[in-house]
Design a protein around this motif. Structure first.
Motif, PDB file in Angstrom:
ATOM      1  N   ARG A   1       0.836  -1.204   0.000  1.00 38.56           N
ATOM      2  CA  ARG A   1       0.000   0.000   0.000  1.00 38.56           C
ATOM      3  C   ARG A   1       0.870   1.253   0.000  1.00 38.56           C
ATOM      4  N   HIS A   2       1.894   1.249   0.847  1.00 38.47           N
ATOM      5  CA  HIS A   2       2.808   2.404   0.890  1.00 38.47           C
ATOM      6  C   HIS A   2       3.538   2.567  -0.438  1.00 38.47           C
ATOM      7  N   ARG A   3       3.915   1.444  -1.034  1.00 38.88           N
ATOM      8  CA  ARG A   3       4.630   1.487  -2.317  1.00 38.88           C
ATOM      9  C   ARG A   3       3.715   2.022  -3.414  1.00 38.88           C
ATOM     10  N   ASP A   4       2.497   1.536  -3.478  1.00 36.29           N
ATOM     11  CA  ASP A   4       1.555   2.004  -4.494  1.00 36.29           C
ATOM     12  C   ASP A   4       1.284   3.498  -4.369  1.00 36.29           C
ATOM     13  N   GLN A   5       1.193   3.976  -3.112  1.00 33.69           N
ATOM     14  CA  GLN A   5       0.914   5.385  -2.864  1.00 33.69           C
ATOM     15  C   GLN A   5       2.186   6.231  -2.883  1.00 33.69           C
ATOM     16  N   VAL A   6       3.320   5.582  -3.089  1.00 35.02           N
ATOM     17  CA  VAL A   6       4.641   6.226  -3.078  1.00 35.02           C
ATOM     18  C   VAL A   6       4.847   7.003  -1.787  1.00 35.02           C
ATOM     19  N   ASP A   7       4.491   6.363  -0.680  1.00 39.51           N
ATOM     20  CA  ASP A   7       4.763   6.945   0.632  1.00 39.51           C
ATOM     21  C   ASP A   7       6.105   6.396   1.095  1.00 39.51           C
ATOM     22  N   VAL A   8       7.163   7.003   0.604  1.00 38.27           N
ATOM     23  CA  VAL A   8       8.511   6.511   0.857  1.00 38.27           C
ATOM     24  C   VAL A   8       8.847   6.560   2.333  1.00 38.27           C
ATOM     25  N   ALA A   9       8.410   7.611   3.011  1.00 39.46           N
ATOM     26  CA  ALA A   9       8.721   7.765   4.428  1.00 39.46           C
ATOM     27  C   ALA A   9       8.151   6.610   5.246  1.00 39.46           C
ATOM     28  N   ALA A  10       6.883   6.273   4.995  1.00 38.05           N
ATOM     29  CA  ALA A  10       6.256   5.182   5.735  1.00 38.05           C
ATOM     30  C   ALA A  10       6.889   3.844   5.388  1.00 38.05           C
ATOM     31  N   LEU A  11       7.230   3.662   4.125  1.00 37.23           N
ATOM     32  CA  LEU A  11       7.840   2.411   3.682  1.00 37.23           C
ATOM     33  C   LEU A  11       9.208   2.220   4.327  1.00 37.23           C
ATOM     34  N   MET A  12      10.000   3.262   4.331  1.00 42.24           N
ATOM     35  CA  MET A  12      11.321   3.181   4.930  1.00 42.24           C
ATOM     36  C   MET A  12      11.241   2.851   6.420  1.00 42.24           C
ATOM     37  N   THR A  13      10.247   3.396   7.081  1.00 37.52           N
ATOM     38  CA  THR A  13      10.100   3.186   8.518  1.00 37.52           C
ATOM     39  C   THR A  13       9.797   1.735   8.859  1.00 37.52           C
ATOM     40  N   MET A  14       8.978   1.077   8.025  1.00 36.26           N
ATOM     41  CA  MET A  14       8.525  -0.268   8.369  1.00 36.26           C
ATOM     42  C   MET A  14       9.383  -1.391   7.797  1.00 36.26           C
ATOM     43  N   LEU A  15      10.188  -1.121   6.772  1.00 35.63           N
ATOM     44  CA  LEU A  15      10.891  -2.196   6.070  1.00 35.63           C
ATOM     45  C   LEU A  15      11.878  -2.991   6.932  1.00 35.63           C
ATOM     46  N   PRO A  16      12.691  -2.368   7.783  1.00 39.34           N
ATOM     47  CA  PRO A  16      13.638  -3.179   8.560  1.00 39.34           C
ATOM     48  C   PRO A  16      12.959  -4.253   9.405  1.00 39.34           C
ATOM     49  N   ALA A  17      11.890  -3.882  10.119  1.00 37.14           N
ATOM     50  CA  ALA A  17      11.187  -4.848  10.966  1.00 37.14           C
ATOM     51  C   ALA A  17      10.480  -5.905  10.122  1.00 37.14           C
ATOM     52  N   LEU A  18       9.881  -5.487   9.000  1.00 34.19           N
ATOM     53  CA  LEU A  18       9.198  -6.446   8.133  1.00 34.19           C
ATOM     54  C   LEU A  18      10.193  -7.450   7.562  1.00 34.19           C
ATOM     55  N   LEU A  19      11.356  -6.990   7.179  1.00 38.54           N
ATOM     56  CA  LEU A  19      12.362  -7.891   6.633  1.00 38.54           C
ATOM     57  C   LEU A  19      12.807  -8.914   7.681  1.00 38.54           C
ATOM     58  N   ARG A  20      12.979  -8.478   8.901  1.00 38.89           N
ATOM     59  CA  ARG A  20      13.374  -9.418   9.956  1.00 38.89           C
ATOM     60  C   ARG A  20      12.245 -10.410  10.252  1.00 38.89           C
ATOM     61  N   ASP A  21      11.008  -9.939  10.241  1.00 42.45           N
ATOM     62  CA  ASP A  21       9.866 -10.839  10.459  1.00 42.45           C
ATOM     63  C   ASP A  21       9.787 -11.883   9.355  1.00 42.45           C
ATOM     64  N   ALA A  22       9.884 -11.436   8.105  1.00 43.84           N
ATOM     65  CA  ALA A  22       9.777 -12.355   6.971  1.00 43.84           C
ATOM     66  C   ALA A  22      10.938 -13.353   6.962  1.00 43.84           C
ATOM     67  N   THR A  23      12.111 -12.900   7.360  1.00 46.57           N
ATOM     68  CA  THR A  23      13.277 -13.791   7.433  1.00 46.57           C
ATOM     69  C   THR A  23      13.061 -14.879   8.471  1.00 46.57           C
ATOM     70  N   ALA A  24      12.603 -14.479   9.666  1.00 45.47           N
ATOM     71  CA  ALA A  24      12.369 -15.450  10.737  1.00 45.47           C
ATOM     72  C   ALA A  24      11.297 -16.454  10.337  1.00 45.47           C
ATOM     73  N   HIS A  25      10.227 -15.979   9.731  1.00 47.53           N
ATOM     74  CA  HIS A  25       9.128 -16.862   9.338  1.00 47.53           C
ATOM     75  C   HIS A  25       9.571 -17.844   8.253  1.00 47.53           C
ATOM     76  N   ALA A  26      10.331 -17.369   7.271  1.00 48.16           N
ATOM     77  CA  ALA A  26      10.775 -18.239   6.175  1.00 48.16           C
ATOM     78  C   ALA A  26      11.684 -19.350   6.694  1.00 48.16           C
ATOM     79  N   HIS A  27      12.611 -19.012   7.558  1.00 43.61           N
ATOM     80  CA  HIS A  27      13.519 -20.027   8.095  1.00 43.61           C
ATOM     81  C   HIS A  27      12.774 -21.054   8.952  1.00 43.61           C
ATOM     82  N   ALA A  28      11.772 -20.583   9.688  1.00 47.47           N
ATOM     83  CA  ALA A  28      11.031 -21.496  10.558  1.00 47.47           C
ATOM     84  C   ALA A  28      10.047 -22.359   9.779  1.00 47.47           C
ATOM     85  N   GLU A  29       9.358 -21.753   8.820  1.00 48.55           N
ATOM     86  CA  GLU A  29       8.310 -22.456   8.076  1.00 48.55           C
ATOM     87  C   GLU A  29       8.901 -23.283   6.927  1.00 48.55           C
ATOM     88  N   ASN A  30       9.889 -22.717   6.238  1.00 47.59           N
ATOM     89  CA  ASN A  30      10.564 -23.384   5.116  1.00 47.59           C
ATOM     90  C   ASN A  30       9.575 -23.906   4.076  1.00 47.59           C
TER      91      ASN A  30
END
Length: 395
Positions: free
Chosen positions: A113-142
């Protein structure tokens, strides 16, 4: 999020040339561009095109992105970039915490949603935590789904980095994206990763290698055991990238031939969808194909052909996200500028800033069109003054 990209790309060429002790004549000869073109680009009478930026960059020992200039973030936002880089370094060291599929899916939905709306500020704020969440989930779920989700996060990181011309970050993102999809390979995910990888070649101005990446990916999709819908989606996004790359080949005859090949394939794939769809953070369908065809026609040096693709740009863009509307408005403005329609160019540039100001202010062609318009008008103009303040491009 504050960013500054001064000077505009064309003005930056003059600074780079002078820093290397080159005259305009010497640089023009070395880059195989006309002296008249270089002179007009430097003073702001002509926009610096991607093709010219690539040629001049080659002569200066720089990539196209380096000639255009990377967008620098404000001091307060450097910490966010540092956190994002740290999360990318920890790609194989997930945090020891249970992360649900729902949490990752919700985060991806918000990022899209942030990307579609080109809300760079909001996207930058959330990406580090989202990346860590997705990394943890991928390794656990495989599972294919979890690794695909992680690849989508890396694709969003690439999008953010490429828009700002942070090419070291963009290259790392596509490398991680490909690594993620290869953990549990799926043909569509691999195709989207190839599209983004080809994008890094596009930003560096290495069109030939970018086309090689696209063509290999197309061949792989054609022989992959996937549904017709998935094949058309993958073929579609790859051919959109292919036409953009082809339009920037230095040999314009070859460029036109290769671009038309990808354009025809993209239209065929788009015909399978009744309307544009969202997938893996991207939009594909007839409308988005139209925006890419328009941009390619402009890159091919055929502004009139671009302008005649529609007689109602508002209708052609209706329903598309700002991330597609803004660059299309900028490309349309560039075409109008090329045919001498300054008023129309300014109108569409204003529209681009209105719909996606955070994108328009760092978009290299948006900044170039603004610089040229301000040079050509030669007098005070309220719209130009407003855009100058928004973009940081001096009049």
């Amino acid at each position: 999020m504050g960013t500054t990209t001064d000077p505009a790309p064309g003005a930056r060429v003059a600074l780079l040339r002078k820093a290397r002790g080159l005259s305009q004549t010497a640089l023009a000869r070395k880059a195989h561009v006309s002296l008249s073109l270089l002179s007009k680009v430097e003073v702001g009478d002509r926009p610096l095109t991607p093709a010219a930026a690539t040629a001049l960059g080659g002569a200066l020992g720089l990539s196209m992105a380096e000639v255009q200039g990377r967008a620098s973030v404000a001091a307060d936002d450097e910490l966010l970039l540092s956190e994002l880089r740290s999360a990318m370094r920890d790609f194989d060291m997930p945090v020891h915490e249970d992360v649900s599929e729902g949490r990752v899916a919700a985060g991806l939905e918000m990022a899209d949603r942030h990307r579609d709306q080109v809300d760079v500020a909001a996207l930058m704020t959330m990406l580090p935590a989202l990346l860590r969440d997705a990394t943890a989930h991928a390794h656990a779920e495989n599972s294919p789904t979890s690794w695909s989700a992680l690849a989508d996060v890396y694709s969003t990181v690439y999008w953010l980095a490429a828009r700002h011309r942070w090419m070291d970050l963009a290259e790392l993102a596509v490398t991680r994206q490909r690594w993620a999809v290869e953990q549990q390979p799926n043909p569509v995910g691999v195709a989207f990763a190839a599209r983004d990888r080809a994008g890094t070649y596009l930003n560096f101005g290495d069109v030939d290698h970018g086309l090689d990446v696209v063509d290999r990916a197309i061949a792989a999709v054609q022989s992959a055991p996937v549904s017709t819908v998935d094949r058309d989606l993958a073929m579609g996004v790859l051919n959109l990238r292919g036409m953009t790359l082809a339009g920037r080949l230095p040999d314009k005859r070859e460029a036109a031939r290769e671009a038309e090949r990808h354009i025809k394939s993209a239209w065929r794939a788009a015909a399978s969808f009744s309307s544009d769809i969202e997938a893996h953070g991207l939009t594909f369908g007839s409308q988005n194909t139209f925006t890419h065809v328009l941009a390619t026609r402009v890159d091919l040096g055929r502004p009139r052909a671009a302008l005649t693709l529609t007689d109602d740009l508002d209708a052609a863009l209706a329903g598309l996200p700002p991330t597609r509307v803004a660059p299309t408005r900028i490309n349309y403005a560039r075409a109008q500028l090329d045919v001498g329609d300054r008023d129309g160019a300014l109108e569409n540039l204003v529209a681009a800033f209105d719909v996606a100001p955070q994108m328009a202010r760092i978009h290299p062609m948006g900044r170039e069109v603004l610089r040229v318009l301000s040079s050509l008008h030669r007098r005070s103009n309220p719209a130009l003054l407003r855009l100058s303040k928004l973009s940081g491009v001096p009049l």
